[in-house]
Design a protein around this motif. Structure first.
Motif, short mmCIF file in Angstrom:
data_model
loop_
_atom_site.label_atom_id
_atom_site.label_comp_id
_atom_site.label_asym_id
_atom_site.label_seq_id
_atom_site.Cartn_x
_atom_site.Cartn_y
_atom_site.Cartn_z
N ARG A 160 -1.84 7.78 -6.86
CA ARG A 160 -0.89 8.22 -6.30
C ARG A 160 -0.42 7.33 -5.06
N GLY A 161 -0.43 5.78 -5.58
CA GLY A 161 -0.13 4.92 -4.51
C GLY A 161 1.30 5.37 -3.73
N LYS A 162 1.31 4.92 -2.54
CA LYS A 162 2.65 5.51 -1.46
C LYS A 162 3.43 4.25 -1.40
N GLY A 163 4.65 4.31 -1.50
CA GLY A 163 5.63 3.16 -0.96
C GLY A 163 6.32 3.66 0.23
N ARG A 164 7.10 2.96 0.76
CA ARG A 164 7.92 3.64 1.95
C ARG A 164 9.13 4.46 1.45
N LEU A 165 9.39 5.15 2.28
CA LEU A 165 10.63 6.16 2.32
C LEU A 165 10.34 7.08 0.88
N GLY A 166 8.93 7.48 0.74
CA GLY A 166 8.80 8.51 -0.01
C GLY A 166 8.65 8.08 -1.57
N ARG A 167 8.75 6.65 -1.61
CA ARG A 167 8.72 6.14 -3.00
C ARG A 167 7.41 5.97 -3.54
N SER A 168 6.94 5.84 -4.52
CA SER A 168 5.67 5.43 -5.17
C SER A 168 5.27 4.15 -5.08
N TRP A 169 4.18 3.39 -5.26
CA TRP A 169 3.58 2.13 -5.72
C TRP A 169 3.07 2.15 -6.91
N VAL A 170 3.33 1.37 -7.83
CA VAL A 170 2.51 1.37 -9.10
C VAL A 170 1.46 0.49 -8.86
N SER A 171 0.15 1.20 -9.33
CA SER A 171 -1.11 0.76 -9.04
C SER A 171 -1.81 0.70 -10.03
N PRO A 172 -1.58 0.00 -11.27
CA PRO A 172 -2.50 -0.09 -12.34
C PRO A 172 -3.99 -0.68 -11.90
N ALA A 173 -5.07 -0.41 -12.69
CA ALA A 173 -6.52 -0.84 -12.31
C ALA A 173 -6.58 -2.31 -12.57
N LYS A 174 -7.37 -2.99 -11.64
CA LYS A 174 -7.80 -4.47 -11.75
C LYS A 174 -6.77 -5.24 -11.89
N ARG A 175 -5.51 -5.00 -11.69
CA ARG A 175 -4.49 -6.18 -11.65
C ARG A 175 -4.01 -6.67 -10.33
N ASN A 176 -4.08 -5.81 -9.24
CA ASN A 176 -3.36 -6.23 -7.96
C ASN A 176 -4.41 -5.94 -6.86
N LEU A 177 -3.75 -5.84 -5.87
CA LEU A 177 -4.75 -5.63 -4.53
C LEU A 177 -3.82 -4.41 -3.85
N TYR A 178 -4.99 -3.49 -3.61
CA TYR A 178 -4.33 -2.35 -2.71
C TYR A 178 -5.31 -2.16 -1.61
#
Ligand code: BTN
Length: 270
Positions: free
Chosen positions: A60-78
């Motif tokens: 449930r990665g959160k973006g600004r202004l109530g948006r979501s943040w796409v967060s697939p495994a082992k691809r990016n940095l969270y």
């Protein structure tokens, strides 16, 4: 070096970290709802300044202004950091702007193209978003208890794996550099730069940080539209004020402070 789909090298991360305050304690999670939510719970239970939460994926990665943040495994940095700055709640946006400088400086050292900051907190390269910042604070009227600084960076995220909703507006460091990017090295550099910029903000004050921020802001003097919750406004982007608000000037020369919204360029940046 992590290959595509390999986990972060936690041991190398901890051994390599040279910081004054950030990352003295690191929570690695293979999956979490949101690193910001996890860090907020830690902070509410007494988590210390500088504790870092880093996850391989978010459901449930959160973006600004109530948006979501796409967060697939082992691809990016969270990741999220607990900060307890000695600032009034009014000045909390300074933390977002300081972080944007640290993030832009980090990204700059991993790709051959110049990053730009889109006020307040998006990092774009070639007009596409590569990273975002979500700061959430807990405060009373005159006291800031803590700030959760959440950062998401698209690292080894191939365009074909992106959902269609972001495919044309987002990019990743791998796409920009033409090679896999070492996520561990990136995380290390990011935490070190945040630690340094946080110290700079405290030591030299916001005007010096705002000047560095302006070096990455390419829309100065350009016409923009700002979409806000209740209305849109247009004008010339002048820069940021001492609290990090965006200053817009309309055709009559009247200046207006914008504290939250989405900036859309109406002419190319510098
Ligand atoms: C934005 O540009 O809208 C902000 C995106 C912030 C995403 C990061 S990923 C790590 C941290 N945890 C979250 O749920 N969000 C932030």
């Amino acid at each position: 070096m992590n290959g595509l789909g390999e986990p972060l090298d936690c041991e190398m991360f901890e051994k390599g970290l040279r910081t004054r305050r950030l990352g003295k304690k690191i929570h690695y999670l293979s999956e979490v709802d949101s690193t910001n939510l996890y860090a907020r719970n830690l902070a509410e239970e007494g988590g210390l300044e500088g504790e870092v939460v880093i996850a391989e994926s978010q459901s449930r990665g959160k973006g600004r202004l109530g948006r979501s943040w796409v967060s697939p495994a082992k691809r990016n940095l969270y990741l999220s950091v607990i900060l307890r700055p000695k600032l009034s709640p009014l000045h909390a946006p300074q933390i977002t702007l300081m972080s944007a400088v640290a993030l832009a400086e980090t990204i700059q050292s991993f790709i051959p193209l110049p990053p730009e900051i889109k006020w307040p907190n998006d990092i774009l390269v070639g007009g596409k978003k590569v990273a975002g910042i979500l700061t959430e604070s807990s405060c009373a009227a005159d006291r800031l208890f803590f700030v959760i600084l959440g950062i998401g960076v698209n690292v080894n995220f191939p365009r074909e794996e992106m959902p269609e909703s972001i495919r044309d507006t987002a990019t990743s460091l791998m796409t920009l550099s033409g090679a896999l990017v070492d996520r561990t090295a990136l995380a290390l550099q990011l935490i070190q730069n945040l630690d340094r910029c946080y110290g700079d903000l405290e030591g030299h004050g916001f005007p010096a940080m705002a000047e560095r921020w302006s070096g990455f802001f390419r829309l100065q003097g350009k016409r923009v539209k700002v979409e806000m919750m209740d209305q849109d406004v247009q004008g010339k982007a002048i820069g940021i004020d001492g609290d990090g608000a965006l200053i817009l000037e309309d055709e009559t020369g009247t200046r207006r402070r914008i504290v939250a919204g989405d900036v859309i360029p109406l002419e190319p940046g510098r």
